[in-house]
Design a protein around this motif. Structure first.
Motif, short mmCIF file in Angstrom:
data_model
loop_
_atom_site.label_atom_id
_atom_site.label_comp_id
_atom_site.label_asym_id
_atom_site.label_seq_id
_atom_site.Cartn_x
_atom_site.Cartn_y
_atom_site.Cartn_z
N MET A 106 0.83 -1.20 0.00
CA MET A 106 0.00 0.00 0.00
C MET A 106 0.87 1.26 0.00
SD MET A 106 -3.19 0.73 -0.07
CE MET A 106 -4.30 2.12 0.21
N LYS A 107 1.94 1.21 0.78
CA LYS A 107 2.84 2.35 0.85
C LYS A 107 3.52 2.58 -0.50
CE LYS A 107 6.62 4.19 3.65
NZ LYS A 107 7.56 3.92 4.76
N THR A 108 3.83 1.48 -1.21
CA THR A 108 4.46 1.60 -2.52
C THR A 108 3.52 2.23 -3.53
OG1 THR A 108 5.79 -0.37 -2.07
CG2 THR A 108 5.60 0.31 -4.37
N ILE A 109 2.25 1.83 -3.49
CA ILE A 109 1.26 2.37 -4.42
C ILE A 109 1.08 3.87 -4.21
CG2 ILE A 109 -1.17 2.29 -5.10
CD1 ILE A 109 -1.13 -0.69 -4.43
N LYS A 110 1.06 4.30 -2.93
CA LYS A 110 0.88 5.71 -2.62
C LYS A 110 2.04 6.57 -3.10
CE LYS A 110 -2.19 5.39 1.39
NZ LYS A 110 -2.36 5.71 2.83
N SER A 111 3.20 5.94 -3.29
CA SER A 111 4.37 6.71 -3.70
C SER A 111 4.48 6.84 -5.21
CB SER A 111 5.65 6.06 -3.16
OG SER A 111 5.85 4.78 -3.75
N ILE A 112 3.55 6.21 -5.99
CA ILE A 112 3.58 6.28 -7.45
C ILE A 112 2.70 7.44 -7.92
CG2 ILE A 112 3.06 5.09 -9.60
CD1 ILE A 112 3.58 2.47 -8.20
N TYR A 113 3.25 8.25 -8.81
CA TYR A 113 2.52 9.36 -9.41
C TYR A 113 2.69 9.29 -10.91
CZ TYR A 113 2.02 11.42 -4.78
OH TYR A 113 1.69 11.64 -3.47
N LEU A 114 1.63 9.61 -11.63
CA LEU A 114 1.66 9.58 -13.09
C LEU A 114 2.18 10.90 -13.63
CD1 LEU A 114 -1.79 7.88 -13.82
CD2 LEU A 114 0.44 6.78 -13.55
N ALA A 115 3.11 10.80 -14.58
CA ALA A 115 3.65 12.00 -15.23
C ALA A 115 2.71 12.43 -16.35
CB ALA A 115 5.05 11.71 -15.78
N PRO A 116 2.77 13.67 -16.82
CA PRO A 116 1.89 14.14 -17.90
C PRO A 116 1.98 13.29 -19.17
CG PRO A 116 2.96 16.01 -16.85
CD PRO A 116 3.57 14.77 -16.27
N LEU A 117 3.17 12.69 -19.42
CA LEU A 117 3.34 11.87 -20.63
C LEU A 117 2.39 10.67 -20.64
CD1 LEU A 117 4.96 11.46 -23.21
CD2 LEU A 117 6.68 10.21 -21.89
N VAL A 118 2.04 10.15 -19.48
CA VAL A 118 1.10 9.03 -19.39
C VAL A 118 -0.28 9.45 -19.90
CG1 VAL A 118 -0.10 7.46 -17.80
CG2 VAL A 118 2.34 7.93 -17.50
N TYR A 119 -0.72 10.61 -19.50
CA TYR A 119 -2.05 11.09 -19.92
C TYR A 119 -2.07 11.36 -21.43
CZ TYR A 119 -2.79 11.65 -14.90
OH TYR A 119 -2.91 11.41 -13.55
N TYR A 120 -0.98 11.91 -21.95
CA TYR A 120 -0.92 12.14 -23.39
C TYR A 120 -0.99 10.82 -24.15
CZ TYR A 120 0.78 16.73 -21.89
OH TYR A 120 0.92 17.96 -21.29
N SER A 121 -0.27 9.81 -23.62
CA SER A 121 -0.26 8.49 -24.27
C SER A 121 -1.65 7.85 -24.23
CB SER A 121 0.77 7.58 -23.60
OG SER A 121 2.05 8.14 -23.64
N LEU A 122 -2.35 7.97 -23.12
CA LEU A 122 -3.70 7.42 -22.99
C LEU A 122 -4.67 8.09 -23.95
CD1 LEU A 122 -4.01 7.01 -19.10
CD2 LEU A 122 -3.76 5.19 -20.80
N VAL A 123 -4.53 9.38 -24.14
CA VAL A 123 -5.38 10.10 -25.10
C VAL A 123 -5.15 9.57 -26.51
CG1 VAL A 123 -5.81 12.34 -26.18
CG2 VAL A 123 -5.60 12.17 -23.71
N ILE A 124 -3.88 9.35 -26.86
CA ILE A 124 -3.56 8.81 -28.19
C ILE A 124 -4.14 7.41 -28.36
CG2 ILE A 124 -1.67 8.06 -29.69
CD1 ILE A 124 0.00 10.35 -28.48
N LEU A 125 -4.04 6.56 -27.32
CA LEU A 125 -4.61 5.20 -27.38
C LEU A 125 -6.12 5.24 -27.59
CD1 LEU A 125 -2.68 3.23 -24.59
CD2 LEU A 125 -2.75 2.70 -27.03
N ILE A 126 -6.80 6.08 -26.86
CA ILE A 126 -8.26 6.19 -26.99
C ILE A 126 -8.64 6.61 -28.41
CG2 ILE A 126 -10.29 7.49 -26.20
CD1 ILE A 126 -8.93 7.58 -23.43
N LEU A 127 -7.91 7.60 -28.96
CA LEU A 127 -8.20 8.05 -30.32
C LEU A 127 -7.96 6.95 -31.34
CD1 LEU A 127 -6.65 11.66 -30.20
CD2 LEU A 127 -9.07 11.04 -30.21
N LEU A 128 -6.90 6.16 -31.12
CA LEU A 128 -6.61 5.05 -32.04
C LEU A 128 -7.73 4.01 -32.03
CD1 LEU A 128 -2.76 4.49 -31.52
CD2 LEU A 128 -3.89 5.39 -33.56
#
Length: 443
Positions: free
Chosen positions: A1-23
């Motif tokens: 649980m402590k490990t999960i709380k320490s993970i943060y998504l960078a803006p590049l992840v959101y850009y990549s997800l947007v591209i995947l959805i469009l594809l």
């Protein structure tokens, strides 16, 4: 649980997800795009796993430590540093967020830096406190991003620490060092030409060209068959008291600090200079009644006592009672002393209400009244009015500015020393006045 709380998504992840959805949306219209979407999804998932392995594969990762002084100097820029170590096998991008005390009201203290593998770095910044008291630092937060730039790992180094903000001891040390090295003129302290000499005899020495011929000792000259002169030294062990008004007139702010804080900083600097000159320094704080009194002394721990006393002072928001000051000094100050009274007068009538008590003090002591110029009025006087309202404002400003000059003349008319100064030049002008009075043997 402590490990999960320490993970943060960078803006590049959101850009990549947007591209995947469009594809995948385009795949409904153009079926051949579906294969590209699957390939892109696989590559994206593989990069995420790789990024997690890079960030969490090194146990030590990043180390950080904040270095903060045990106490901060009020009104001065205090240096704070953050020490960083990178134990990763790759160079990392770091976002450093330091949780500084809430008194500074800064929530955007962010440092971006690059740190190569197995290297160290020091980030330095400054803080300028404007109130005395206790300041609490929080944790140091480090957000680490690998060269892939998809995820961030947060490191939080719990370095909660409470530090005390004392009167300006940095300013005190600056003047002390320059006083010891005879470099006070660099900071605006005037070189006072001594008028006459004191009565404390030091020695008889041979005449040197330029010596005052009035100091020639004719008896010693007859015995030695050469000109001999008497030399004198500055009088020592004179009592210097700083009287600090804590009434509501001293709450006026200037560049973040109140007039009371400027008076406290100046008192600390002046007390240190007086002790260096072998005089005795003391402090009296007052408002509608006498608050605290530290009798003048020049023992080793006197400066520490003055610092501790000044640290606790607060504005009392009440009308100042100078009659209580006179009664108190009459009772406790048996020896003639220099009384430096830090206060403020805006009008001549307000000063005249206190003038009888200043005159009584001046009969037994040398009184120096220090009060402040209103720099906002000075700025207003330098502007050229263009409207009727601005003409009225400038006329009123001229009236108050002129009254300040009248206050000085009125005090000096009764033999009371007066010093009208801007807050930022308070310490320099007060030291100049003290050295001048001492050189004239007025104390």
């Amino acid at each position: 649980m402590k490990t999960i709380k320490s993970i943060y998504l960078a803006p590049l992840v959101y850009y990549s997800l947007v591209i995947l959805i469009l594809l995948f949306i385009l795949a409904f219209v153009f079926p051949f795009v579906f294969n590209f979407a699957l390939l892109f999804t696989s590559i994206f998932g593989l990069l995420l796993v790789t990024d997690i392995f890079i960030l969490y594969g090194t146990p030590k990762g990043i180390f950080a430590r904040r270095a903060v002084p045990e106490r901060l100097s009020n009104g001065d820029t205090n240096a704070i540093s953050i020490y960083l170590e990178n134990h990763y096998a790759l160079g990392m991008s770091l976002e450093v967020i330091d949780e500084i005390p809430f008194q500074f009201q800064k929530r955007d203290l962010l440092f971006l830096t690059q740190l190569a593998s197995e290297t160290t770095q020091i980030i330095q910044y400054t803080l300028r406190p404007t109130k005395r008291g206790e300041y609490s630092f929080g944790a140091v937060n480090i957000f680490v991003k690998s060269p892939l730039g998809l995820l961030k790992k947060r490191y939080q180094f719990s370095q909660e620490k409470t530090v005390a903000v004392y009167p300006s001891f940095l300013q005190m040390r600056e003047y002390e060092l320059k006083a010891l090295s005879n470099r006070l003129t660099e900071t605006g302290i005037k070189k006072i030409r001594r008028i006459g000499h004191s009565q404390e005899f030091e020695q008889i020495r041979q005449y040197v060209q330029g010596d005052d011929i009035r100091t020639i000792n004719w008896q010693a000259t007859a015995r030695r068959s050469e000109l001999m002169v008497n030399t004198f030294q500055d009088e020592k062990s004179q009592n210097i008291y700083c009287l600090i008004d804590k009434g509501r007139v001293m709450k006026m702010p200037f560049e973040g600090l109140s007039l009371l804080d400027y008076a406290i900083n100046s008192t600390l600097v002046l007390a240190n200079i007086a002790l260096q000159k072998q005089d005795k320094a003391g402090v009296i704080t007052f408002s509608n009644k006498i608050d605290q009194t530290l009798l003048a002394d020049r023992k080793a721990g006197q400066l520490v006592k003055i610092l501790d006393l000044l640290y606790k002072q607060k504005t009392l928001y009440s009308e100042t009672d100078y009659e209580a000051v006179y009664i108190h000094t009459k009772k406790y100050l048996k020896q003639r002393s220099l009384l430096i009274c830090y206060t403020n007068f805006d009008t001549l009538s307000s000063m005249k209400r206190q003038l009888p008590f200043f005159r009584k003090l001046a009969k037994e002591h040398l009184v120096l009244v220090v009060f402040f110029e209103n720099t906002s009025l000075k700025t207003l006087l330098q502007t050229q009015p263009t409207t009727t309202e601005e003409i009225y404002q400038k006329t009123i400003a001229e009236k108050y500015f002129y009254e300040k000059q009248l206050i000085v003349k009125e005090l000096e008319k009764f033999g009371i020393q007066a010093l009208l100064t801007t807050p930022q030049n308070l310490s320099i002008n007060t030291i100049n006045k003290y050295l001048m009075l001492k050189a004239r043997g007025a104390i």
